[in-house]
Design a protein around this motif. Structure first.
Motif, PDB file in Angstrom:
ATOM      1  N   ASN A 183       0.838  -1.246  -0.029  1.00  0.00           N
ATOM      2  CA  ASN A 183       0.089  -0.129  -0.085  1.00  0.00           C
ATOM      3  C   ASN A 183       0.767   1.218   0.129  1.00  0.00           C
ATOM      4  O   ASN A 183       2.048   1.194   0.306  1.00  0.00           O
ATOM      5  N   ASP A 184       0.349   2.468  -0.207  1.00  0.00           N
ATOM      6  CA  ASP A 184       0.712   3.654  -0.034  1.00  0.00           C
ATOM      7  C   ASP A 184       0.621   4.446   1.153  1.00  0.00           C
ATOM      8  O   ASP A 184       0.740   5.667   1.220  1.00  0.00           O
ATOM      9  N   LEU A 185      -0.035   3.796   2.149  1.00  0.00           N
ATOM     10  CA  LEU A 185       0.000   4.421   3.476  1.00  0.00           C
ATOM     11  C   LEU A 185       1.436   4.639   4.100  1.00  0.00           C
ATOM     12  O   LEU A 185       2.376   4.040   3.922  1.00  0.00           O
ATOM     13  N   PRO A 186       1.446   5.808   4.837  1.00  0.00           N
ATOM     14  CA  PRO A 186       2.907   6.070   5.293  1.00  0.00           C
ATOM     15  C   PRO A 186       3.032   4.989   6.388  1.00  0.00           C
ATOM     16  O   PRO A 186       2.315   4.525   7.089  1.00  0.00           O
ATOM     17  N   THR A 187       4.359   4.811   6.494  1.00  0.00           N
ATOM     18  CA  THR A 187       4.901   3.617   7.323  1.00  0.00           C
ATOM     19  C   THR A 187       4.444   3.640   8.812  1.00  0.00           C
ATOM     20  O   THR A 187       4.075   2.813   9.404  1.00  0.00           O
ATOM     21  N   ILE A 193      -1.399   1.069  13.398  1.00  0.00           N
ATOM     22  CA  ILE A 193      -2.754   0.577  13.140  1.00  0.00           C
ATOM     23  C   ILE A 193      -2.636  -1.179  13.265  1.00  0.00           C
ATOM     24  O   ILE A 193      -3.603  -1.692  13.414  1.00  0.00           O
ATOM     25  N   THR A 194      -1.324  -1.522  13.205  1.00  0.00           N
ATOM     26  CA  THR A 194      -0.963  -2.917  13.253  1.00  0.00           C
ATOM     27  C   THR A 194      -0.099  -3.367  14.550  1.00  0.00           C
ATOM     28  O   THR A 194      -0.005  -4.581  14.756  1.00  0.00           O
ATOM     29  N   LEU A 195       0.595  -2.514  15.075  1.00  0.00           N
ATOM     30  CA  LEU A 195       1.328  -2.642  16.140  1.00  0.00           C
ATOM     31  C   LEU A 195       2.779  -3.287  16.025  1.00  0.00           C
ATOM     32  O   LEU A 195       3.364  -3.652  16.579  1.00  0.00           O
ATOM     33  N   GLU A 198       8.211   0.062  12.912  1.00  0.00           N
ATOM     34  CA  GLU A 198       8.272   0.513  11.798  1.00  0.00           C
ATOM     35  C   GLU A 198       9.147  -0.049  10.772  1.00  0.00           C
ATOM     36  O   GLU A 198       9.306  -0.157   9.569  1.00  0.00           O
ATOM     37  N   GLU A 199      10.541  -0.826  11.312  1.00  0.00           N
ATOM     38  CA  GLU A 199      11.376  -1.368  10.869  1.00  0.00           C
ATOM     39  C   GLU A 199      10.592  -2.738   9.937  1.00  0.00           C
ATOM     40  O   GLU A 199      11.069  -2.992   8.703  1.00  0.00           O
ATOM     41  N   GLU A 200       9.855  -3.449  10.606  1.00  0.00           N
ATOM     42  CA  GLU A 200       9.182  -4.459   9.984  1.00  0.00           C
ATOM     43  C   GLU A 200       8.339  -4.075   8.858  1.00  0.00           C
ATOM     44  O   GLU A 200       8.178  -4.517   7.988  1.00  0.00           O
ATOM     45  N   VAL A 201       7.410  -2.992   9.112  1.00  0.00           N
ATOM     46  CA  VAL A 201       6.641  -2.305   8.029  1.00  0.00           C
ATOM     47  C   VAL A 201       7.472  -1.905   6.831  1.00  0.00           C
ATOM     48  O   VAL A 201       7.001  -2.251   5.753  1.00  0.00           O
ATOM     49  N   ARG A 202       8.753  -1.587   7.024  1.00  0.00           N
ATOM     50  CA  ARG A 202       9.460  -0.890   5.824  1.00  0.00           C
ATOM     51  C   ARG A 202       9.953  -2.264   5.199  1.00  0.00           C
ATOM     52  O   ARG A 202      10.292  -2.184   3.996  1.00  0.00           O
ATOM     53  N   PHE A 208       7.304  -5.733  -1.208  1.00  0.00           N
ATOM     54  CA  PHE A 208       6.178  -5.848  -2.028  1.00  0.00           C
ATOM     55  C   PHE A 208       5.881  -4.406  -2.535  1.00  0.00           C
ATOM     56  O   PHE A 208       4.786  -4.183  -3.310  1.00  0.00           O
ATOM     57  N   ASN A 209       6.889  -3.500  -2.762  1.00  0.00           N
ATOM     58  CA  ASN A 209       6.983  -2.168  -3.526  1.00  0.00           C
ATOM     59  C   ASN A 209       6.013  -1.538  -2.938  1.00  0.00           C
ATOM     60  O   ASN A 209       5.424  -0.492  -3.894  1.00  0.00           O
ATOM     61  N   GLY A 210       5.901  -1.261  -1.616  1.00  0.00           N
ATOM     62  CA  GLY A 210       5.016  -0.425  -1.040  1.00  0.00           C
ATOM     63  C   GLY A 210       5.736   0.897  -0.836  1.00  0.00           C
ATOM     64  O   GLY A 210       6.972   0.927  -1.105  1.00  0.00           O
ATOM     65  N   THR A 211       5.150   2.072  -0.695  1.00  0.00           N
ATOM     66  CA  THR A 211       5.845   3.341  -0.361  1.00  0.00           C
ATOM     67  C   THR A 211       5.802   3.555   1.275  1.00  0.00           C
ATOM     68  O   THR A 211       5.372   2.874   1.994  1.00  0.00           O
ATOM     69  N   ASN A 212       7.086   4.217   1.441  1.00  0.00           N
ATOM     70  CA  ASN A 212       7.517   4.461   2.998  1.00  0.00           C
ATOM     71  C   ASN A 212       7.446   5.891   3.217  1.00  0.00           C
ATOM     72  O   ASN A 212       8.156   6.439   4.273  1.00  0.00           O
ATOM     73  N   ASP A 213       6.565   6.831   2.806  1.00  0.00           N
ATOM     74  CA  ASP A 213       6.397   8.069   2.995  1.00  0.00           C
ATOM     75  C   ASP A 213       6.151   8.123   4.258  1.00  0.00           C
ATOM     76  O   ASP A 213       5.203   7.442   5.010  1.00  0.00           O
ATOM     77  N   LEU A 214       6.711   9.358   4.958  1.00  0.00           N
ATOM     78  CA  LEU A 214       6.419   9.690   6.225  1.00  0.00           C
ATOM     79  C   LEU A 214       5.483  10.879   6.385  1.00  0.00           C
ATOM     80  O   LEU A 214       5.349  11.682   5.424  1.00  0.00           O
ATOM     81  N   ILE A 215       4.509  10.787   7.321  1.00  0.00           N
ATOM     82  CA  ILE A 215       3.683  12.083   7.524  1.00  0.00           C
ATOM     83  C   ILE A 215       4.570  13.208   7.848  1.00  0.00           C
ATOM     84  O   ILE A 215       5.341  13.360   8.750  1.00  0.00           O
ATOM     85  N   LEU A 216       4.085  14.326   7.094  1.00  0.00           N
ATOM     86  CA  LEU A 216       4.831  15.619   7.598  1.00  0.00           C
ATOM     87  C   LEU A 216       4.097  16.526   8.676  1.00  0.00           C
ATOM     88  O   LEU A 216       2.897  16.514   8.680  1.00  0.00           O
TER      89      LEU A 216
END
Length: 216
Positions: A183-187, A193-195, A198-202, A208-216
């Motif tokens: 997905n393109d949700l921020p990391t 939402i999953t607990l 962030e390292e595991e999410v990245r 799976f080629n998702g994005t790792n954009d952070l919320i500004l």
């Protein structure tokens, strides 16, 4: 309830039941036209041949080496087997290499699996969080109720082969790990939402080629 009431009730119910039935014998999908919520428009039946009602895509094993899960799913649905359009049926061939899995996923419909070769553990998780799982051997059959998360794991020492049937011509398929990683949700949102950290999410997003954009 007396006989007159039963007859009256029957006369009210039957028309609704008949209305749910198809008014055509079949509707082979015309894949050149847009798909609708009810399926594809039909090909003119005068242009159909016996070949339109036969699917040959299950002859050869899928390539399990290209998947991070070491498994392959070949689908016969209304997109790949147009004769299924509107019939409420689909099938898949599942090949699972030694140590491979069909990751936990869900469909909008029910599924039944039959093992043809190998040994797998298959199961699903109910909405009460109870896990129902079993080691399945050749010719064993198991049902996965609609919308519940389910999975298969090859626990044998040989490749496994199974076939599944689903009660929809387009049953949908959503894999939990792919949904989280592609997905393109921020990391940081996925982490919250999953607990998952962030390292595991990245790591999932990298796979799976998702994005790792952070919320500004």
């Amino acid at each position: 309830m007396n006989l007159i009431q039963i007859i009256l009730l029957f006369t009210l119910i039957v028309p609704f039941c008949i209305a749910e039935q198809s008014v055509v014998d079949y509707c082979v999908a015309n894949l050149t036209l847009p798909k609708t919520p009810g399926g594809y428009p039909c090909i003119d039946e005068n242009k159909l041949t016996s070949n339109d009602f036969v699917f040959t895509g299950f002859h050869s094993p899928g390539n399990t080496s290209e998947s991070v899960f070491k498994s392959s799913v070949i689908r016969a649905n209304d997109d790949t087997f147009p004769a299924l359009n509107g019939l409420g049926l689909a099938m898949s061939r599942i090949d699972i290499a030694v140590g491979g899995v069909v990751p936990i996923h869900t469909h909008r419909v029910s599924e039944i699996i039959i093992v043809i070769e190998g040994t797998i553990i298959a199961g699903f998780i109910g909405t009460n969080h109870t896990a129902y799982y079993k080691t399945l051997y050749k010719y064993d059959v198991m049902i996965f109720p609609h919308s519940l998360l389910h999975f298969q794991v090859n626990v044998g020492d040989t490749p496994a082969l199974a076939f599944v049937s689903l009660n929809s011509a387009n049953p949908g398929f959503q894999t939990t790990s792919l949904a989280l990683g592609a997905n393109d949700l921020p990391t940081e949102i996925v982490s919250k939402i999953t607990l998952l950290d962030e390292e595991e999410v990245r790591r999932l997003k990298a796979i799976f080629n998702g994005t790792n954009d952070l919320i500004l």
